[in-house]
Design a protein around this motif. Structure first.
Motif, PDB file in Angstrom:
ATOM      1  N   ASN A  39      45.530  47.443  33.041  1.00  0.00           N
ATOM      2  CA  ASN A  39      46.091  46.150  32.625  1.00  0.00           C
ATOM      3  C   ASN A  39      45.320  44.986  33.252  1.00  0.00           C
ATOM      4  N   SER A  40      43.974  45.150  33.438  1.00  0.00           N
ATOM      5  CA  SER A  40      43.121  44.063  33.949  1.00  0.00           C
ATOM      6  C   SER A  40      41.728  44.186  33.289  1.00  0.00           C
ATOM      7  N   ARG A  41      40.936  43.126  33.427  1.00  0.00           N
ATOM      8  CA  ARG A  41      39.555  43.164  32.921  1.00  0.00           C
ATOM      9  C   ARG A  41      38.639  42.533  33.949  1.00  0.00           C
ATOM     10  N   CYS A  42      37.365  42.823  33.832  1.00  0.00           N
ATOM     11  CA  CYS A  42      36.381  42.384  34.836  1.00  0.00           C
ATOM     12  C   CYS A  42      36.047  40.911  34.625  1.00  0.00           C
ATOM     13  N   VAL A  43      36.021  40.221  35.727  1.00  0.00           N
ATOM     14  CA  VAL A  43      35.593  38.811  35.700  1.00  0.00           C
ATOM     15  C   VAL A  43      34.135  38.754  36.115  1.00  0.00           C
ATOM     16  N   ASN A  44      33.773  39.342  37.190  1.00  0.00           N
ATOM     17  CA  ASN A  44      32.400  39.423  37.687  1.00  0.00           C
ATOM     18  C   ASN A  44      32.302  40.693  38.520  1.00  0.00           C
ATOM     19  N   ALA A  45      31.236  40.780  39.249  1.00  0.00           N
ATOM     20  CA  ALA A  45      31.020  42.011  40.018  1.00  0.00           C
ATOM     21  C   ALA A  45      31.996  42.175  41.147  1.00  0.00           C
ATOM     22  N   THR A  46      32.618  41.091  41.526  1.00  0.00           N
ATOM     23  CA  THR A  46      33.523  41.184  42.693  1.00  0.00           C
ATOM     24  C   THR A  46      34.943  40.831  42.370  1.00  0.00           C
ATOM     25  N   ARG A  49      40.638  40.269  36.477  1.00  0.00           N
ATOM     26  CA  ARG A  49      41.696  39.387  35.981  1.00  0.00           C
ATOM     27  C   ARG A  49      42.740  40.276  35.301  1.00  0.00           C
ATOM     28  N   CYS A  50      44.021  40.010  35.639  1.00  0.00           N
ATOM     29  CA  CYS A  50      45.136  40.756  35.026  1.00  0.00           C
ATOM     30  C   CYS A  50      45.308  40.321  33.581  1.00  0.00           C
ATOM     31  N   SER A  51      45.699  41.252  32.733  1.00  0.00           N
ATOM     32  CA  SER A  51      45.953  40.939  31.320  1.00  0.00           C
ATOM     33  C   SER A  51      47.188  40.055  31.224  1.00  0.00           C
ATOM     34  N   PRO A  52      47.378  39.337  30.101  1.00  0.00           N
ATOM     35  CA  PRO A  52      48.568  38.484  29.926  1.00  0.00           C
ATOM     36  C   PRO A  52      49.836  39.331  30.044  1.00  0.00           C
ATOM     37  N   GLY A  53      50.817  38.819  30.729  1.00  0.00           N
ATOM     38  CA  GLY A  53      52.096  39.535  30.953  1.00  0.00           C
ATOM     39  C   GLY A  53      52.098  40.382  32.200  1.00  0.00           C
ATOM     40  N   PHE A  54      50.915  40.347  32.926  1.00  0.00           N
ATOM     41  CA  PHE A  54      50.823  41.138  34.161  1.00  0.00           C
ATOM     42  C   PHE A  54      50.303  40.229  35.267  1.00  0.00           C
ATOM     43  N   ILE A  72      55.141  41.545  34.420  1.00  0.00           N
ATOM     44  CA  ILE A  72      55.914  40.355  34.789  1.00  0.00           C
ATOM     45  C   ILE A  72      57.245  40.432  34.059  1.00  0.00           C
ATOM     46  N   ASN A  73      58.419  40.394  34.823  1.00  0.00           N
ATOM     47  CA  ASN A  73      59.765  40.419  34.230  1.00  0.00           C
ATOM     48  C   ASN A  73      60.140  39.002  33.849  1.00  0.00           C
ATOM     49  N   GLU A  74      59.864  38.686  32.607  1.00  0.00           N
ATOM     50  CA  GLU A  74      60.145  37.329  32.158  1.00  0.00           C
ATOM     51  C   GLU A  74      61.640  37.047  32.120  1.00  0.00           C
ATOM     52  N   CYS A  75      62.461  38.145  32.060  1.00  0.00           N
ATOM     53  CA  CYS A  75      63.921  37.961  31.956  1.00  0.00           C
ATOM     54  C   CYS A  75      64.587  37.886  33.315  1.00  0.00           C
ATOM     55  N   GLY A  76      63.815  38.188  34.390  1.00  0.00           N
ATOM     56  CA  GLY A  76      64.435  38.221  35.707  1.00  0.00           C
ATOM     57  C   GLY A  76      64.342  36.870  36.376  1.00  0.00           C
ATOM     58  N   PRO A  77      65.082  36.732  37.453  1.00  0.00           N
ATOM     59  CA  PRO A  77      65.021  35.471  38.196  1.00  0.00           C
ATOM     60  C   PRO A  77      63.677  35.333  38.905  1.00  0.00           C
ATOM     61  N   PRO A  78      63.179  34.157  39.055  1.00  0.00           N
ATOM     62  CA  PRO A  78      63.788  32.949  38.434  1.00  0.00           C
ATOM     63  C   PRO A  78      63.605  32.979  36.934  1.00  0.00           C
ATOM     64  N   ASN A  91      63.269  42.620  28.712  1.00  0.00           N
ATOM     65  CA  ASN A  91      61.883  42.698  29.180  1.00  0.00           C
ATOM     66  C   ASN A  91      61.194  43.896  28.542  1.00  0.00           C
ATOM     67  N   THR A  92      59.859  43.737  28.175  1.00  0.00           N
ATOM     68  CA  THR A  92      59.046  44.830  27.651  1.00  0.00           C
ATOM     69  C   THR A  92      57.764  44.899  28.457  1.00  0.00           C
ATOM     70  N   GLU A  93      56.929  45.881  28.201  1.00  0.00           N
ATOM     71  CA  GLU A  93      55.668  46.071  28.934  1.00  0.00           C
ATOM     72  C   GLU A  93      54.695  44.974  28.550  1.00  0.00           C
ATOM     73  N   GLY A  94      54.522  44.035  29.440  1.00  0.00           N
ATOM     74  CA  GLY A  94      53.588  42.938  29.238  1.00  0.00           C
ATOM     75  C   GLY A  94      54.151  41.803  28.414  1.00  0.00           C
ATOM     76  N   SER A  95      55.463  41.919  28.029  1.00  0.00           N
ATOM     77  CA  SER A  95      56.031  40.844  27.209  1.00  0.00           C
ATOM     78  C   SER A  95      57.543  40.866  27.326  1.00  0.00           C
TER      79      SER A  95
END
Length: 823
Positions: A39-46, A49-54, A72-78, A91-95
């Motif tokens: 659930n992430s992608r490469c930004v550079n060699a070091t 970046r997490c995918s949207p919703g993570f 990310i639990n969009e339905c949870g507090p806050p 809440n769903t996986e990534g959304s």
């Protein structure tokens, strides 16, 4: 050159930089592919970046190889997302998405939406669903987003299924909705208050509503009557009963105090003579009983009871041939009379009018009755002879609905039938007496002090009462002496139909001037007795047995001496011989059979008593002949030699035989007692022995005084020079010998079988148990002629002829000496 060199150097520098950048880019792409997490992608060699919703702990971009991208639990507090009213965030996986709350749905019919602007959630009417949510008689009530099942009045939700209504039983709910005079009837969803059977609504009160009030119906006021005309109607709460009238009894097959009870007039109970008892007086009594039974009417029950008591008094007042009955038959008759009187009086009392009745006959027999329908607590019944205190529950018979009867019949005349019965002491009393006197109790004689009190109740199961009954019996005051005591006793029947007095289960609680208080755990016929305890004296018993055994040996030696020693043969020796024979036989029978071990007077005991009566009377008759022989020898020495042998045998054996024969013919049942096989003192029967004994002892006493006086004169005439001391010694030996020969010591025997005086008992026992020993000493060993014969016998036995020569010489020498008494 310089310019060219610089250009070449610059070109090489550019190539190096481009080569470096190319290798760096290649290196970067290769590293990103290896360590960026799911659930992430490469930004550079070091960095990754997490995918949207993570997100990670460091944020969207992270460089730590150990970090992960979490949802990310969009339905949870806050709360970052708002779905709007009547909706819930899911809440769903990534959304995430929004759903309407249970009981609501989108207007479009869709299942989810993304944001509040798309919220069209509205309430759904659950009560219109098919099948119905609420079952049975329950009512569905729609609520905002839900529904409720409610029950109509009179119903309640079922605990096992909240959607189902069941009936509420108002009659058992504990609320008691009806008045206590009514009966609650449950209906489906409701109830009614109705009057019970035998009740009716009070005036102005309807039957059924919860304010119904009822009252008892008096069925006994109905016309026509609800009960049979042979019964009396008794109204009860809510019902009625029919019970027999006074003087009536149930017909066979019916029960009392039932609605169908039917009765018939009461009859006099059947009463027949006891089997095996022949008595004209008793037969006449039962003829009178049959007349009373034939003429009995319930209305005349009181007169019948009085006539019955009078007939019993007449039977016992002049017993006539009843006195001739043997004791077992007499006690059997008494037991039968008491038990049947109890049964008849209990029956006749139920026909008596009123609650109490007291009757006193001319012969002082008294009856007290108490008749009541019901009672509680303790009650007292009494008359002049006896009083009784008991719990009413003890008096009432179990499962008996007849009136409760209590009665006491006190009779002084009944003592004649119950006299001479044995008295059995309970183990507790025996143990106390043993500790008190330091010796076991062998039994007890008694004297009846009070009237015989027959006690009866409606309750016939009175062998073991739940609570004891207290009595107070009146009697003449008598202070107990040594080895005596007042006891409360009851008449106990045995397996053979007879009976005896017993104290088991009865306790003496106290004695006043004219009455004794008793407490018993059972009922019977009671009386107060003055018990004379037979306390066994081990020392006296040992003296008796040893003394009689020694006397038997000495009497046997005397008999052999009087038979075999020829020099002393004569009329006096004949009298000595038969006196010793009678004493020997009587002492042997006394030693072997005087004690009545079984306590019951049987043939063996009567035979022993008869033989002792005869042997001792014969002994005393021979003692009287001793007195006559002594009189002829000393006083009338010149007027003949006394009676002939024919007259001696006739007087010695014929007179006692005549006395015993007459006694046995008149009162044979008085031979034998419960403790000893001897004469029963009842009705003065003991005087058949004491009379002749006293006469003979007095006669011999006169002979004894006369003999001693005459001997004193003769000693003075024959040898006036005899010294006074020697004369006194001879007279003393002669007098003592005559005391035993004439039976003067038997004057102490008047208390032999009822020893109230220890001094007289020991004196008589020592003197008379050793009578044979003293006779042998004085009339054998102290007689010179007998001693000479003994020496001869001893010489013959040892073969020594010198003893015979010595005896012959001694006789010749003694012939020239002054005479000394050898009597």
């Amino acid at each position: 050159m310089g310019g060219t060199g610089h250009s070449v150097f610059f070109l090489l520098y550019v190539l190096c930089v481009l080569w470096t950048l190319f290798e760096a880019e290649s290196q970067k792409t290769s590293d990103c592919a290896r360590w960026c997490p799911l659930n992430s992608r490469c930004v550079n060699a070091t960095a990754c970046r997490c995918s949207p919703g993570f997100t990670s702990l460091s944020g969207d971009i992270f460089t730590n190889l150990l970090e992960n991208c979490d949802d990310i639990n969009e339905c949870g507090p806050p709360l970052a997302v708002s779905c709007g009213k009547f909706a819930d965030c899911q809440n769903t996986e990534g959304s995430y998405h929004c759903e309407c709350s249970p009981g609501y749905q989108l207007a479009s019919g869709a299942k989810t939406f993304k944001n509040e602007s798309e919220n069209t959630c509205q309430d759904v009417d659950k009560c219109q669903r098919k099948p119905r949510l609420c079952k049975g008689r329950s009512i569905c009530i729609n609520t905002q987003g839900n529904y409720t099942c409610r029950c109509p009045p009179g119903l309640e939700l079922n605990l096992s299924d909240p959607n189902v209504c069941s009936d509420v039983n108002e009659c058992t709910s504990g609320q008691n909705p009806c008045h206590n005079t009514t009966h609650c009837l449950n209906n489906i969803g409701s109830y009614e208050c109705r009057c019970r059977p035998g009740w009716k609504p009070i005036p102005g009160s309807p039957n059924g509503p919860n304010n119904t009030v009822c009252e008892d119906v008096d069925e006994c006021s109905f016309r026509p009557p609800v009960c049979h005309n042979s019964t009396v109607c008794v109204n009860t709460v809510g019902s009625y009963r029919c019970r027999c009238r006074r003087g009536w009894e149930l017909k066979p097959g019916f029960q009392n105090k039932q609605m169908n009870t039917t009765c018939q007039e009461m009859s006099f109970p059947a009463w027949t003579e006891p089997p095996g008892i022949k008595s004209q007086r008793l037969s006449n009594f039962f003829k009178k009983v049959q007349v009373l039974r034939r003429d009995f009417k319930p209305a005349l029950a009181q007169d019948t009871i009085q006539n019955l008591i009078t007939s019993v008094d007449e039977l016992l007042e002049v017993p006539s041939d009843l006195d001739a009955l043997a004791l077992p038959e007499r006690h059997k008759m008494a037991t039968h009379l008491l038990s049947e009187l109890e049964r008849v009086l209990r029956t006749l009392a139920k026909a008596m009018p009123g609650a109490s009745f007291t009757y006193r006959s001319p012969l002082n027999t008294e009856l007290s009755l108490m008749i009541q329908e019901q009672g509680d607590g303790y009650t007292t019944i009494g008359q002049s002879h006896a009083r009784m205190l008991l719990d009413w529950a003890v008096a009432a018979a179990a499962r008996d609905s007849d009136p409760t009867v209590m009665g006491i019949l006190s009779s002084w005349k009944m003592q004649k039938l119950l006299a001479n019965a044995s008295l059995e002491l309970d183990p507790e009393t025996k143990a106390k007496l043993k500790d008190l006197h330091q010796s076991p109790v062998r039994g007890a004689q008694y004297e009846l002090l009070s009237a015989v009190n027959l006690v009866f109740l409606s309750n016939t199961n009175t062998e073991h009462l739940d609570s004891p009954v207290t009595f107070a019996f009146s009697h003449p005051m008598k202070t107990p002496g040594p080895r005596q005591g007042l006891v409360c006793a009851f008449w106990k029947s045995d397996d053979r139909g007879g009976g005896h007095w017993n104290t088991t289960g009865c306790w003496t609680r106290g004695t006043s001037n004219d009455s004794t208080t008793c407490q018993c755990s059972h009922l019977s016929s009671f009386a107060v007795l003055m018990a004379h305890y037979d306390i066994e004296d081990p020392k006296l018993a040992l003296i008796t047995k040893v003394g009689l055994a020694l006397s038997l040996v000495c009497l046997l030696l005397c008999i052999l001496t009087f038979l075999l020693v020829r020099p002393i043969q004569g009329s006096r020796t004949t009298v000595h011989l038969h006196l010793c024979i009678c004493l020997f036989v009587g002492s042997a029978i006394f030693l072997a059979g005087i004690e009545n071990e079984g306590g019951q007077v049987g043939l063996r005991c009567r035979l022993v008593a008869g033989l002792l009566h005869y042997c001792f009377l014969a002994a005393f008759c021979w003692m009287s002949l001793e007195g006559l022989e002594l009189y002829f020898l000393v006083v009338r020495v010149f007027h003949g030699q006394g009676l002939s042998k024919c007259w001696l045998y006739l007087i010695g054996y014929g007179v006692p035989l005549l006395i015993v024969a007459i006694s046995a013919a008149v009162r044979h049942e008085h031979y034998g007692r419960s403790l000893y096989c001897w004469l029963d003192p009842e009705d003065g029967f003991l005087w058949s022995f004491l009379g002749p004994v006293i006469f003979i002892v007095l006669f011999n006493a006169v002979i004894f005084v006369t003999t001693v006086w005459k001997l004193t004169q003769k000693f003075s005439e024959i040898n006036p020079d005899m010294k006074k001391l020697k004369k006194a010694r001879v007279l003393t030996i002669t007098a003592v010998a005559q005391l035993f020969l004439l039976g003067s010591t038997w004057v102490f025997g008047l208390f032999l079988f009822n020893p109230h005086s220890w001094v007289l008992s020991y004196t008589f026992t020592v003197l008379n148990c050793l009578q044979g020993f003293f006779l042998f000493i004085f009339h054998c060993l102290l007689n010179k002629k007998v001693r000479e014969e003994y020496r001869k016998w001893a010489g013959w036995v040892t073969g020594n002829r010198y003893s015979e020569f010595t005896t012959s010489s001694s006789n010749q020498t003694q012939a020239h000496r002054p005479s000394e008494s050898g009597m």
